[in-house]
Motif scaffolding. Sequence first.
Motif, short mmCIF file in Angstrom:
data_model
loop_
_atom_site.label_atom_id
_atom_site.label_comp_id
_atom_site.label_asym_id
_atom_site.label_seq_id
_atom_site.Cartn_x
_atom_site.Cartn_y
_atom_site.Cartn_z
N GLY A 1 0.81 -1.21 0.00
CA GLY A 1 0.00 0.00 0.00
C GLY A 1 0.84 1.26 0.00
N THR B 1 -4.91 2.56 -10.03
CA THR B 1 -5.74 2.94 -8.89
C THR B 1 -6.74 4.04 -9.25
OG1 THR B 1 -4.05 4.52 -8.14
CG2 THR B 1 -3.95 2.27 -7.25
N TRP C 1 -7.41 -3.25 -8.93
CA TRP C 1 -7.60 -2.49 -7.69
C TRP C 1 -9.00 -1.91 -7.69
CZ3 TRP C 1 -4.12 -1.70 -3.64
CH2 TRP C 1 -2.80 -2.13 -3.86
N SER D 1 -8.37 0.49 -2.95
CA SER D 1 -8.28 -0.62 -2.00
C SER D 1 -8.07 -1.95 -2.71
CB SER D 1 -9.55 -0.69 -1.15
OG SER D 1 -10.69 -1.00 -1.94
N ASN E 1 -9.20 -5.87 -1.81
CA ASN E 1 -10.20 -6.52 -0.97
C ASN E 1 -10.18 -8.02 -1.16
OD1 ASN E 1 -10.95 -3.81 -0.61
ND2 ASN E 1 -12.68 -3.96 -2.01
N PHE F 1 -8.51 -6.44 3.86
CA PHE F 1 -8.65 -5.11 3.27
C PHE F 1 -7.36 -4.31 3.43
CE2 PHE F 1 -12.94 -6.32 4.60
CZ PHE F 1 -13.61 -6.20 3.39
N GLN G 1 -6.50 -0.55 2.43
CA GLN G 1 -7.19 0.65 1.98
C GLN G 1 -6.26 1.85 2.10
OE1 GLN G 1 -10.24 -0.49 4.82
NE2 GLN G 1 -11.80 -0.33 3.23
#
Length: 405
Positions: free
Chosen positions: A291, A315, A337, A351, A353, A359, A361
């Motif tokens: 991330g 993203t 994504w 995010s 998932n 998750f 995020q």
Amino acid sequence: MSTSPAILRLTTLLTLAAAPATAQQTPDLPSWPGEEWPVSTPEAEGVDPSAIDALVADIDAGHYGLIDHFLLIRNGRVIADHEWDHGERYAELLLEQDDTANHQYNYDHPAWHPYHRDTGLHSLQSVTKSVLSVAFGIAVDAGHIPGVEAPAWPYFEAYGVDMLQPRRASATVEDFLTMRSGIDWARPGQTYEDGTHPTVELESSDAWIEYVVGRPVGTDPGTRFDYNDGVSVLLGKIVREATGRRVDAWAEEHLFGPIGIDEYYWKLTPGGEVDTEGGLYLAAHDLARIGYLMLREGEWDGERIVSGQWVRVSTSPVVPDLNPGNDRPDAGYGYQWWVPVHDGGRTRVFSANGYGGQFLQVAPEYDLISVFNGWTLHQRVEKYSGAAFHERILPAVSGFEAPGG
């Protein structure tokens, strides 16, 4: 298995999508993790500690189901890090085990889920797809894959693909990345509990690539979003065909190693392919590195890992509305994504998932990353952990502007 788009569509996002987010300016340069993440406090990083304490209390009370890990990082610093040991509870919930079962895809088997064989490596399920996307982008950047407009199906001609079929001939790599492949997958309303669900059949198969390639292409590629675990399997195979490296080895050299991920587990199919639809296991702190790489637009402490262009498009809401025809905004989708909050094409939250409560995020404007790992499979829960980021964490950030604020 993966999280269905219907579950992922959160009503709380609909109001946030219209909110003009204001980033808090951080005077310091970004912090970068070494072997460990730098640690700070919510107060020091502009987050209301009482809101985080209240969230943790609700997790403690079981309102969010079985959460294994909650990690919150702002400005590159860990400001909340909580783990729960549900080993006894998981044992109570286990289904009867059959020694002949396909253990690695038996989601109640304690050696495989939620942790891999008593390690700290947690099943990520469909978060795997988003990590795959980063590895895929690195292959594109390196020139192994000519670009997202390249035809997708020629990579599978060895499997007897008929390239004279117009729908196969017209499908691009981007159509695969955005889940608009045109390949028939699950019927509306079909669940994973149904033994005939294509994902269940895929995971029970000895020949994954052949299974997916053999599915009919019933829709014109690029025209309709249809969440499809099999397409992510094909994307992993494209990486192998294009680079000559299996995805796990490619990612270890070009993604995991450079950002400090030393330990991982990745399931292999009976045919020796990497399970790129849901087979990756990482520790929560290492998932946060993925991330953070995306938050920093593909750069890691001065080193370019993946191009900023790939990160931005991956993203962004390439597919802006996953359920057209609704009279309200809806979640979007990029290159494997999710983009649950976007406004006028601008990403507010993206995010990764996964099934069971995985998750990752990211809110770029707030320099904020949240990781939830869990394993809530067989019980109804009062609150949905996938919504906690939007409902409880973002509003706790100093400078957050709610609608009308």
